[in-house]
Design an enzyme around this catalytic site. Structure first.
Site, PDB file in Angstrom:
ATOM      1  N   GLU A 179     -14.801  86.586  10.395  1.00  0.00           N
ATOM      2  CA  GLU A 179     -14.607  85.872   9.124  1.00  0.00           C
ATOM      3  C   GLU A 179     -14.958  84.396   9.276  1.00  0.00           C
ATOM      4  O   GLU A 179     -14.110  83.506   9.123  1.00  0.00           O
ATOM      5  CB  GLU A 179     -13.188  86.085   8.605  1.00  0.00           C
ATOM      6  CG  GLU A 179     -12.930  87.552   8.291  1.00  0.00           C
ATOM      7  CD  GLU A 179     -11.638  87.822   7.530  1.00  0.00           C
ATOM      8  OE1 GLU A 179     -10.683  87.060   7.705  1.00  0.00           O
ATOM      9  OE2 GLU A 179     -11.591  88.808   6.777  1.00  0.00           O
ATOM     10  N   GLU A 372     -14.077  95.812   8.134  1.00  0.00           N
ATOM     11  CA  GLU A 372     -12.648  95.798   7.811  1.00  0.00           C
ATOM     12  C   GLU A 372     -12.476  96.212   6.364  1.00  0.00           C
ATOM     13  O   GLU A 372     -13.191  95.708   5.482  1.00  0.00           O
ATOM     14  CB  GLU A 372     -12.040  94.395   7.950  1.00  0.00           C
ATOM     15  CG  GLU A 372     -11.819  93.944   9.353  1.00  0.00           C
ATOM     16  CD  GLU A 372     -11.097  92.595   9.434  1.00  0.00           C
ATOM     17  OE1 GLU A 372     -10.272  92.297   8.546  1.00  0.00           O
ATOM     18  OE2 GLU A 372     -11.378  91.853  10.382  1.00  0.00           O
TER      19      GLU A 372
HETATM   20  C1  BG6 Z   1      -8.770  89.734   8.009  1.00  0.00           C
HETATM   21  C2  BG6 Z   1      -8.689  89.516   9.478  1.00  0.00           C
HETATM   22  O1  BG6 Z   1      -8.648  88.486   7.440  1.00  0.00           O
HETATM   23  O2  BG6 Z   1      -7.795  90.474   7.345  1.00  0.00           O
HETATM   24  C3  BG6 Z   1      -7.676  90.369  10.195  1.00  0.00           C
HETATM   25  O3  BG6 Z   1      -9.925  89.565  10.109  1.00  0.00           O
HETATM   26  C4  BG6 Z   1      -6.465  90.568   9.315  1.00  0.00           C
HETATM   27  O4  BG6 Z   1      -7.388  89.755  11.424  1.00  0.00           O
HETATM   28  C5  BG6 Z   1      -6.897  91.298   8.063  1.00  0.00           C
HETATM   29  O5  BG6 Z   1      -5.409  91.201   9.948  1.00  0.00           O
HETATM   30  C6  BG6 Z   1      -5.777  91.705   7.135  1.00  0.00           C
HETATM   31  O6  BG6 Z   1      -4.948  90.636   6.862  1.00  0.00           O
HETATM   32  P1  BG6 Z   1      -3.381  90.737   7.041  1.00  0.00           P
HETATM   33  O7  BG6 Z   1      -2.863  89.405   6.774  1.00  0.00           O
HETATM   34  O8  BG6 Z   1      -2.921  91.761   6.080  1.00  0.00           O
HETATM   35  O9  BG6 Z   1      -3.163  91.146   8.450  1.00  0.00           O
END
Ligand code: BG6
Length: 475
Positions: A179, A372
Site C-alpha cells: 500500500e 488483499e
Molecule cells: C491493508 C493492509 O491496509 O488492510 C493490511 O495492507 C491490513 O496490513 C488490511 O491488515 C486490513 O485492515 P485492518 O485494519 O482491518 O487489519
C-alpha cells in the site's frame, strides 16, 4: 473462457501481524512492533505520537501476534489443504538486518524464511513476497529519520539484494512496498515518519515518497539482474472515489482524489512523475529533491505487474452539509447511501472491484493482481472453534463474481487473488484480534488471552471448493 489454469488462488498475511517472536532469532525492533492497542494507535500510525520504545501503559499485539513464528509448518499445511496455489507473506526487514544499516545480514533470519519458502514449495505453493509491509527498522528512524533521508534507498537496496540473491529460485513473485500510497494517510505506518511540531508535513511526506519510489525502482532493477525470471509488482491501497452527486464539482473532486493514489502507480508503472503532480507540487510549494539519474532509473525500471488491495469504494463531496463520514481503511470517505457496511464501517461494494480492475487496466495495460480483499467481522466459534461464517462467504462470493466478470466479460488480465488474513491475525488499523478475516480461526482475544489453537471455519471448506473448481463453484 474462465480464469485460466495458471490463476493464482491463495491468501495473504504480513509478518508483523502474524509472526510474533519480535525479539527472537536476533530480530531487531521495527515500527510495526510499536503500534499499541487502544486509543493511541491512530496517533502513533499518523506520526503524531512518537513511540519508539515499548512502555508499561500499553499492550502491543504484534509481539506475539498469532505466533506463526513457531507454527508456520502447521499453518502452511492448512493452506495446502485448502488448495492454495500461492501464499502472500512479507519478510520482516529486521529479521534480515536487525538495525537496517549493517553490511552483513543476520543468518538466522535468512534461514527462517528459507525454511518457510521450502515448506511452501513442498506443497506446490508459490510464494508471493512483500519486501516492506509497513515495517521500518527503528534504528533507522533514530539514526536517520527514516524515509525522509535519502540514505534509506541504500539500506533498502542492500536488504533487497541480499534476499534476491539468497532466495533465488525459491521466490519469483515480489512486491516492493505494501500500500505504497499509505504514506500520505498514515506516515508512521507507511514510512516510519514521526513529525516535529514545526515541520512542513506535506514536504516531508512527498520527499519520503520519492525515496520509497526510488528504492522500489532500484529493487526492480536488481531483482531483474539477479534473476530474469523474477516478477516485481507495486502495491496500491485500491478502491476508487465516487462523486456524492452528479454536480460537476463533486466529479472533479473524485478525479482529484483518485489521482492522489494513482500518482504512485503512475510513477512505478509508467516511469515518470505525471504533469498533474508536478503542477500540484508547484502550486503547493513542495520541492522534491532529486539526484542526477533518478528520472532515468524510474523510467527504465518499471514494475512487471500491478497489485492492489480492495476492501471498499469511497465517496467524496464538495458540499460539507452532506458529509457523514464513515471508516474505510484509514482513508476517509462519505457514507454511501447505496451500500451496506461492515461492522467497522467499511462499505461493501463488489461492483466497485470490477470498476477498479477496469480502470487500472485501462490506465496501465499491465497484468493485475488482487492481493488483499476480505471482510473483517466478529466471529462466534462453537466449543470446537467452528465458525458458521456465512457473512464472510457471501462477501467473498460477490467479490469473486465481480473479478470474474472483469476477466471474462471485460478482458482484464488478472494474475491471481489472495484474500486478506486467510488465517485470523492482528488488525492493522485497530490492533484487534476480534476483527477477523480468516478461513482459519485462531483462539486469541484483543487482550492477548487464548490458546492460539487453530480451527477451520465453514469458509475454509467453501474456499477449498472454489479453488478446486477454479472459481466455477461459488455456492
Ligand atoms: C491493508 C493492509 O491496509 O488492510 C493490511 O495492507 C491490513 O496490513 C488490511 O491488515 C486490513 O485492515 P485492518 O485494519 O482491518 O487489519
Amino acid at each position: 473462457m474462465g480464469l485460466g489454469p495458471n490463476f493464482l488462488w491463495g491468501g495473504a498475511t504480513a509478518a508483523n501481524q502474524s509472526e510474533g517472536g519480535y525479539n527472537l532469532g536476533n530480530r531487531g525492533l521495527a515500527t510495526v512492533d510499536l503500534l499499541p492497542m487502544g486509543n493511541d494507535r491512530a496517533g502513533v500510525m499518523a506520526g503524531k505520537i512518537k513511540m519508539l520504545e515499548f512502555d508499561d501503559q500499553h499492550f502491543y499485539p504484534a509481539q506475539v501476534a498469532i505466533d506463526m513464528y513457531h507454527q508456520y509448518i502447521d499453518d502452511i499445511k492448512l493452506f495446502a489443504e485448502m488448495g492454495f496455489k500461492t501464499y502472500r507473506m512479507s519478510i520482516s526487514w529486521t529479521r534480515i538486518f536487525p538495525n537496517g544499516d549493517e553490511e552483513k545480514p543476520n543468518e538466522e533470519g535468512l534461514t527462517f524464511y528459507e525454511n518457510i519458502f521450502r515448506e511452501l514449495r513442498k506443497h506446490n505453493i508459490e510464494p508471493l513476497v512483500t519486501l516492506a509491509h509497513f515495517d521500518v527498522p527503528v534504528t533507522l528512524i533514530k539514526k536517520y529519520g527514516s524515509w525522509r533521508n535519502r540514505k534509506m534507498v541504500g539500506f533498502f537496496e542492500n536488504y533487497c539484494r541480499t534476499v534476491f540473491n539468497h532466495f533465488r529460485g525459491l521466490v519469483k513473485y515480489w512486491l516492493t512496498f505494501n500500500e505504497v500510497n499509505m504514506i500520505l494517510h498514515a506516515p508512521f505506518l507507511g514510512a516510519g515518519l514521526c513529525f516535529e511540531p514545526d515541520e512542513n508535513e506535506e514536504q516531508v511526506k512527498y520527499q519520503a515518497m520519492h525515496h520509497q519510489l526510488m528504492a522500489s525502482a532500484v529493487a526492480t532493477k536488481i531483482a531483474h539482474e539477479v534473476d530474469p525470471e523474477n516478477r516485481i509488482g507495486c502495491m496500491l491501497a485500491g478502491g476508487n472515489n465516487y462523486p456524492y452527486s452528479c454536480r460537476p464539482e463533486d466529479y472533479a473532486r473524485a478525479v482529484e482524489k483518485d489521482r492522489e493514489n494513482y500518482l504512485f502507480i503512475d510513477i512505478q508503472a509508467r516511469g515518470a512523475y505525471p504533469n498533474y503532480a508536478l503542477k500540484k507540487f508547484e502550486r503547493e510549494n513542495i520541492h522534491i529533491v532529486m539526484q542526477e539519474g533518478d528520472q532515468e532509473l524510474l523510467k527504465h525500471h518499471t514494475v512487471d505487474f500491478i497489485s492492489f488491495s480492495y476492501y471498499s469504494s469511497r465517496v467524496v463531496a464538495t458540499d460539507p452539509s452532506v458529509a457523514h463520514e464513515t471508516a474505510g481503511n484509514i482513508f476517509k470517505s462519505i457514507k454511501n447511501p447505496y451500500l451496506k457496511s461492515s461492522e467497522w464501517g467499511w462499505q461493501i461494494d463488489p461492483l466497485g472491484l470490477r470498476s477498479a480492475l477496469n480502470i487500472l487496466y485501462d490506465r496501465y495495460q499491465k497484468p493485475l493482481f488482487i492481493v488483499e480483499n476480505g471482510l473483517g467481522a466478529v466471529d462466534t466459534p462453537d466449543e470446537n472453534g467452528y465458525v458458521e461464517d456465512d457473512y464472510r462467504i457471501e462477501y467473498l462470493r460477490e467479490h469473486i463474481k465481480a473479478f470474474k466478470a472483469a476477466v471474462e466479460e471485460d478482458g482484464v488480465e488478472l494474475m491471481g487473488y489472495t484474500t486478506w488474513g486467510c488465517i485470523d491475525l492482528v488488525s492493522a488499523t485497530k490492533g484487534e484480534m476480534s476483527k477477523r478475516y480468516g478461513f482459519i480461526y485462531v483462539d486469541r482475544d484483543d487482550e492477548g488471552n487464548g490458546t492460539l489453537k487453530r480451527s477451520k471455519k465453514k469458509s475454509f471448506y467453501w474456499y477449498q471448493k472454489v479453488i478446486q473448481s477454479n472459481g466455477e463453484d461459488l455456492e
